[in-house]
Design an enzyme around this catalytic site. Sequence first.
Site, PDB file in Angstrom:
ATOM      1  N   TRP A  23       0.842  -1.204   0.000  1.00 20.44           N
ATOM      2  CA  TRP A  23       0.000   0.000   0.000  1.00 20.44           C
ATOM      3  C   TRP A  23       0.876   1.254   0.000  1.00 20.44           C
ATOM      4  O   TRP A  23       0.543   2.259  -0.631  1.00 20.44           O
ATOM      5  CB  TRP A  23      -0.902   0.002   1.241  1.00 20.44           C
ATOM      6  N   HIS A  24       2.029   1.171   0.702  1.00 17.37           N
ATOM      7  CA  HIS A  24       2.890   2.360   0.794  1.00 17.37           C
ATOM      8  C   HIS A  24       3.529   2.702  -0.547  1.00 17.37           C
ATOM      9  O   HIS A  24       3.862   3.866  -0.782  1.00 17.37           O
ATOM     10  CB  HIS A  24       3.981   2.155   1.844  1.00 17.37           C
ATOM     11  N   GLY A  25       3.729   1.726  -1.385  1.00 15.71           N
ATOM     12  CA  GLY A  25       4.330   2.040  -2.676  1.00 15.71           C
ATOM     13  C   GLY A  25       4.609   0.788  -3.470  1.00 15.71           C
ATOM     14  O   GLY A  25       4.753  -0.304  -2.906  1.00 15.71           O
TER      15      GLY A  25
END
Lengths: 475, 355
Positions: free
Chosen positions: A325-327
């Site tokens: 989700w962060h990247g």
Amino acid sequence: MPFTSLSYLLFFLPAVAIAHAVLLSLKARRLAVWLLLGSSLWFYASGRPEQGLLFLASIVVNWVIATRIGKATRDQPRLRWLWVGIVANVAFLSAFKYINFFFAQVSGLSGLALSLPNWPAPLGISFFTFAQIMYLTDCYQEMYSPVGLVDHATSTGMFPYIAAGPIVRIPEISEQFSEKHDRDARWDLAKRGLVRLGIGFAKKVLLGDSLVTIVNTGFAAPSSLSTYEAWIVAFVYTLQIYFDFSGYTDMAVGSAMLLGIRIPENFNNPYIAQSVSEFWQRWHMSLSNFITNYLYTPILRAQGRPTLKNSVIAVLIAMGLCGLWHGAAWTYVVWGIVHGVALGVNQYWRKSKRKLPPGVGWLLTLTFVTLALVLFRASSLPMAVKFFAAMLPHANLFGVGALTPLLQDLPSVAVRPILLLLVVIPFAVMQIYNAKGAAWAPRIPMSVKVVAYSLMIYMTLFLGGEPTSFVYFQF
Amino acid sequence: MKILPALRVLGYAVLALATFEIAARVEDYVRHGAPLLDAYSIDSVFRPGPFGKEGKPGAHYLKWSMNSLGYRGPELKPGRTNIVTFGSSETFGLYESPDHEYPRQLENFLNSKRPGAYNVVNIAIPSEPTGNNRYLARALKQLSPRYVVIYPSPALAIGAKASSCNKTFPRQTDHQQIGDWFRLPGRLGPYLKRNAPKPLLKSFYDFDIWRSTHGGHVMRRVPDVSIAAYSADVLCAIRTVDAYGATPIVVTHVTYFGDHLEPGDDMMMAAWRKFFPYLAAPGFLDLERRANAAEMEAAKSAGAKIVRADGVIPRGAGNFADFVHFTDHGAALMAVIVGDAILADPYPTPKTGHA
């Protein structure tokens, strides 16, 4: 429009807050909601109007699906609509955030030269998509009834949190639109919001940004670092990301308070956590809640019995997805999985009912978080490996060569936080004890408050340098 | 009845401003060794001289430091060829980081090609006319340079009616304005310039221009007589350099806009016009064209070497911090262009100046 810009702090936010307060005073509640929606859309789309259209498309699709879930009387169509919503949201997020990553992996594995789409991701896509998945699930579980389109759009995309969270529950925001508060209560909330905004700004500009140069220098060439320097850089990054993200959150919470809206907190002193599971109850709390309730728990349930083994599998999957989700990069995935492993170990440890001596749990947790953040900050996995190699004892154990050029910037690196703390700590201690009614703490005269606030403003404006972009804006 | 609360608020506002001012003074004292109670501004590095404004030997203000001769930069090293750079604020250097103004980068560039061969002496004074040949002559007598790089500022021609060559400049008094006594405006101005919303800043500039020109005549172009005065000033500087046996190198002027205006340039143009409100926006580029042509004509007639910076240094924010002043990168380009011209000189024999 960054929160740290004068455009936002001196013009946009005060203008919206004043207009909103006037409309509430006139009891024009619906107009006040329209004002929030209009200003948020302007805030969102002022740089890139096409992003505003994508955001609106996502809002309309989710609103239609939520309404369908709300209207359906049988469970099967409700579940079907929920799945349609989840798939649509994940597809939307993937199309903008993960498609390049996916194409790159396929190209790498197959040898095909695929051209990358390079579609720019709309601002805050990860945050508003998760908020809407959460909303659809809550509607399916009949925790909330679907709200109207305007309330849905406003609650999802309010400018204080659209860019980088906190991830909100849409109905918890929209129900505040019709709450009645007297003028004193609103004024009190606004005053607290103003202080929160100032604290966040100072955290970001004076503390977080002071550390950027050390972190950037260290991570640019990890092979040149001594063991001592590598550890310093890693710990400094641990501080920088906290001051940056919690500073942003303070500004988001403060901005919302100025509009009479309370939004969830994201941080509760995460670096005092005694264990990794406690860390996640204190760090990025709105995301942790999402991961726990909407990923971990459903995965665990899907496995049947909630055994320790199943729980560990669920936490590994959930944290891997949390990393993703962060990247769209392997560094984030590995960072998530490493946290998943630590949470699994923590579950086994707790089951064994063994205790660590006081302080040891804290030290282990902080060290683990710091080491994991190396993965989070590194530009690639090989770079992270190089950094970890630098942290291991090697020939250059205590050298300070790589960071020596920064010594000339020492005033900006060290003096700002020290000055800030010199002013803020005694003042904050007095304020806290005054609020508690402690007899020994004298009431602070207004003139002293004016001097202290003026010094804080001076330091933030003139000693802070150019604010950098918030780290979490990239997510 | 309501006077007392209003007075209290006023009192707190004054207290806040006083706190800002004291904080600024303490910061200046700690970081730059500035006096706590005296005035401290860019004017601290200048003083009135017999030929107008001149540098104060050994003075420093923030990043600006004068050497013992009163010129911006370090002390001269003995046994080197002196090169003088003469001009206005573009040459003096305003926005570049310390030691990145074009004369300093020129020295570094030349010494990287011929190690230890050159001193570049930056004798420029902001807003000084190119025709101030008496000031130039005194510097040339003092420094005996091999080359003098002349980079005139065409904007100084606006309003000029005659050449300032051989003109006696009245000895200015060393008076300080009220603004010099307060440190806060010096911090607030640049901060707002950097951070205020652009449309708001533009409105301020437009209002300022409107206020200055209200009821007055705005020129569409600078009259020929002013260009002639500018040309005569350049010629005067070249002849003065010739008279002291140095080689004049005349550099054409270059701006943020290059040779044309682009959409989005209106903000920068308004910032420039604020200083010369009686000239309409199109008049500035016209002035640049005509002034450069006149400058080249003057240089050609005097047999001076011409270096074209216009059309060579690209327009835009990468090279210009404002309408005419260089960024570090722009100053580096300027240094290379001028440096190449010096290195290409057919008579490179070092000539030792007075250090």
